[in-house]
Design a protein around this motif. Structure first.
Motif, PDB file in Angstrom:
ATOM      1  N   VAL A 333       0.820  -0.977   0.054  1.00 22.74           N
ATOM      2  CA  VAL A 333       0.074  -0.038  -0.179  1.00 22.74           C
ATOM      3  C   VAL A 333       0.715   1.372   0.055  1.00 22.74           C
ATOM      4  CG1 VAL A 333      -1.770   1.349   1.354  1.00 22.74           C
ATOM      5  CG2 VAL A 333      -1.948  -1.127   1.072  1.00 22.74           C
ATOM      6  N   VAL A 350      -7.496  -0.911   5.607  1.00 21.36           N
ATOM      7  CA  VAL A 350      -7.035  -1.526   4.508  1.00 21.36           C
ATOM      8  C   VAL A 350      -5.696  -2.497   4.944  1.00 21.36           C
ATOM      9  CG1 VAL A 350      -5.058   0.306   4.470  1.00 21.36           C
ATOM     10  CG2 VAL A 350      -5.429  -0.992   2.550  1.00 21.36           C
ATOM     11  N   SER A 353      -7.123  -5.896   5.589  1.00 19.06           N
ATOM     12  CA  SER A 353      -8.042  -6.676   4.532  1.00 19.06           C
ATOM     13  C   SER A 353      -7.011  -7.697   3.572  1.00 19.06           C
ATOM     14  CB  SER A 353      -8.292  -5.562   3.393  1.00 19.06           C
ATOM     15  OG  SER A 353      -9.194  -4.386   4.197  1.00 19.06           O
ATOM     16  N   ILE A 358      -6.479  -6.383  -2.594  1.00 21.41           N
ATOM     17  CA  ILE A 358      -6.056  -4.873  -2.940  1.00 21.41           C
ATOM     18  C   ILE A 358      -5.202  -4.874  -3.972  1.00 21.41           C
ATOM     19  CG2 ILE A 358      -4.726  -3.235  -1.928  1.00 21.41           C
ATOM     20  CD1 ILE A 358      -5.327  -3.943   1.024  1.00 21.41           C
ATOM     21  N   LEU A 383      -9.434   4.762   0.217  1.00 18.33           N
ATOM     22  CA  LEU A 383      -8.904   3.369   0.409  1.00 18.33           C
ATOM     23  C   LEU A 383      -9.928   2.247   1.106  1.00 18.33           C
ATOM     24  CD1 LEU A 383      -5.271   3.833   2.110  1.00 18.33           C
ATOM     25  CD2 LEU A 383      -5.863   2.713  -0.327  1.00 18.33           C
ATOM     26  N   ALA A 387     -10.643  -1.444  -0.019  1.00 20.82           N
ATOM     27  CA  ALA A 387     -10.480  -2.598   0.857  1.00 20.82           C
ATOM     28  C   ALA A 387     -11.527  -3.527   1.225  1.00 20.82           C
ATOM     29  CB  ALA A 387      -9.957  -1.923   2.143  1.00 20.82           C
TER      30      ALA A 387
END
Length: 413
Positions: A333, A350, A353, A358, A383, A387
């Motif tokens: 990320v 996120v 997840s 992603i 995000l 997610a």
């Protein structure tokens, strides 16, 4: 010291029988086998005589009268007896091949063996009677005990999964020793008073049967402590249901755990109650993963203290997540999607997840030219949508494409 002649002969007889037939082993064999062999006129060795002393006396006496030491020979009825050791067989003995024991002696022996060792009406001592063996520490099954145990039957009716409990060491033995009305019923009433629902009692006892061994006064003190820390009745019921081992912790231990989260995260009392209520397993689980994750967020990921607070308050589960999973997700990320710390802290879900989801969605948006994560830019994508949104909503609202397009794209990966 020299023994009399008849004693020497008796001693020789015992030795001969012990060597030939395994005398000591024979004492443990069923007497019925000996009787059966005698009646079938089969040869048997001295180890089949269950009452050796009387038999040895008679045979030793005959040996002494014959004036010789002990050597065995066989009677016409197949019984091992004694033949002179030093004297050689005469011609007449060779013709007979075997010396004979009087039939009366064998009949007398049979009468003795037919005598019962005990009467059917004799009282058997309690410690010698048949007893149900206790269940092993790690039992194979509790099935055969359910039909005979009222405690197990009522636990099953409550929804307790015995198939899971029987795999845990010592739990089977522990449950079989409990009396439902005396030991279990009071704990169930207590849990009901705390606020645990009926349908949650079975799962709770399946996960933590050892709450049944706790003293009721201690359980009440622990609930009183939580109330003194201003946890609501609903919050306590939720915590006990979701973290079944919570009430096995002493008041001192509970206080230390709550103090740890408040100090390490720099939280207020209210925020501490909130985070513990939402994820009570943090209190009952090991603190080592939490300590390690806090260091990872600060030293490896580079988050500030207030950002870590926000992460923990929004998604407490990130504190107990796998370090490897956290590291891989953050790396993708932050470094691949180029999302800064402050935006990650704003949408911390996120980090909790699926990394595969992603990756797929980011590459799909990149292909469509919609991978824009800067809030200051048009067509910005937050995000949390990447997610957590379901596929159909994500495709319709974010990617402006169909689910079929997303599925076709996944096949190319």
């Amino acid at each position: 010291m020299a023994l009399p002649r008849y004693q020497r002969n008796a001693r020789c007889l015992l030795l001969a029988l012990g060597q030939y037939g395994g005398f000591l082993k024979g004492l443990r064999e069923p007497m019925a086998l000996t009787c059966c062999n005698l009646r079938r006129n089969e040869a048997i060795s001295g180890h089949h005589f269950y009452r050796p002393f009387f038999t040895m006396q008679n045979l030793a006496w005959k040996c002494w009268r014959s004036g010789a030491a002990s050597v065995r020979y066989i009677s016409e009825d197949g019984v091992n007896v004694i033949q002179p050791e030093n004297s050689q067989p005469s011609d007449s003995q060779k013709q007979q091949e075997l010396a004979l024991v009087p039939k009366n002696d064998v009949d007398m022996l049979l009468e003795e063996l037919d005598d019962p060792l005990w009467s059917e009406l004799d009282v058997i001592p309690e410690d010698e009677g048949p007893q149900i063996a206790p269940i092993p520490p790690s039992s194979y099954t509790l099935k055969k005990y359910v039909d005979h145990s009222e405690t197990l039957q009522k636990l099953v009716m409550l929804g307790v999964d015995l198939s899971k409990l029987e795999k845990r060491p010592n739990v089977g033995t522990f449950l079989l020793k409990l009396d439902f009305e005396k030991d279990i019923q009071k704990i169930l009433f207590f849990l009901k008073d705390v606020g645990v629902e009926d349908n949650q009692l079975g799962p709770l006892l399946t996960k933590n049967p050892f709450i049944l061994s706790e003293d009721l006064d201690n359980l009440q003190k622990r609930v009183a402590y939580l109330r003194s820390r201003k946890f609501s009745q609903k919050a306590i019921a939720r915590m006990v249901s979701r973290a079944p081992y919570l009430l096995n912790f002493s008041v001192e231990r509970l206080d230390n755990r709550l103090g740890f989260f408040q100090k390490q995260l720099g939280l207020s009392a209210e925020n501490t109650r909130d985070i513990v209520t939402r994820l009570p397993r943090m209190v009952t689980g090991s603190l080592e993963p939490i300590k390690e994750n806090l260091k990872v967020f600060e030293l490896e990921f580079g988050f500030r203290k207030n950002e870590i607070q926000h992460l923990a308050l929004r998604v407490p589960k990130v504190l107990t997540a796998s370090k490897k999973r956290l590291t891989e997700t953050f790396d993708y990320v932050h470094n691949t999607m180029e999302i800064p710390h402050n935006i990650i802290a704003k949408f911390p879900q996120v980090l909790n997840s699926s990394l595969l989801k992603i990756k797929e969605r980011h590459m799909f948006l990149s292909l469509l030219g919609r991978a824009i994560y800067d809030p200051t830019q048009p067509n910005y994508v937050s995000l949390d949508k990447v997610a957590s949104m379901p596929d159909d909503i994500f495709c319709t609202e974010v990617a402006k494409a169909s689910v079929q397009d997303l599925d076709e794209f996944r096949k190319t990966l």
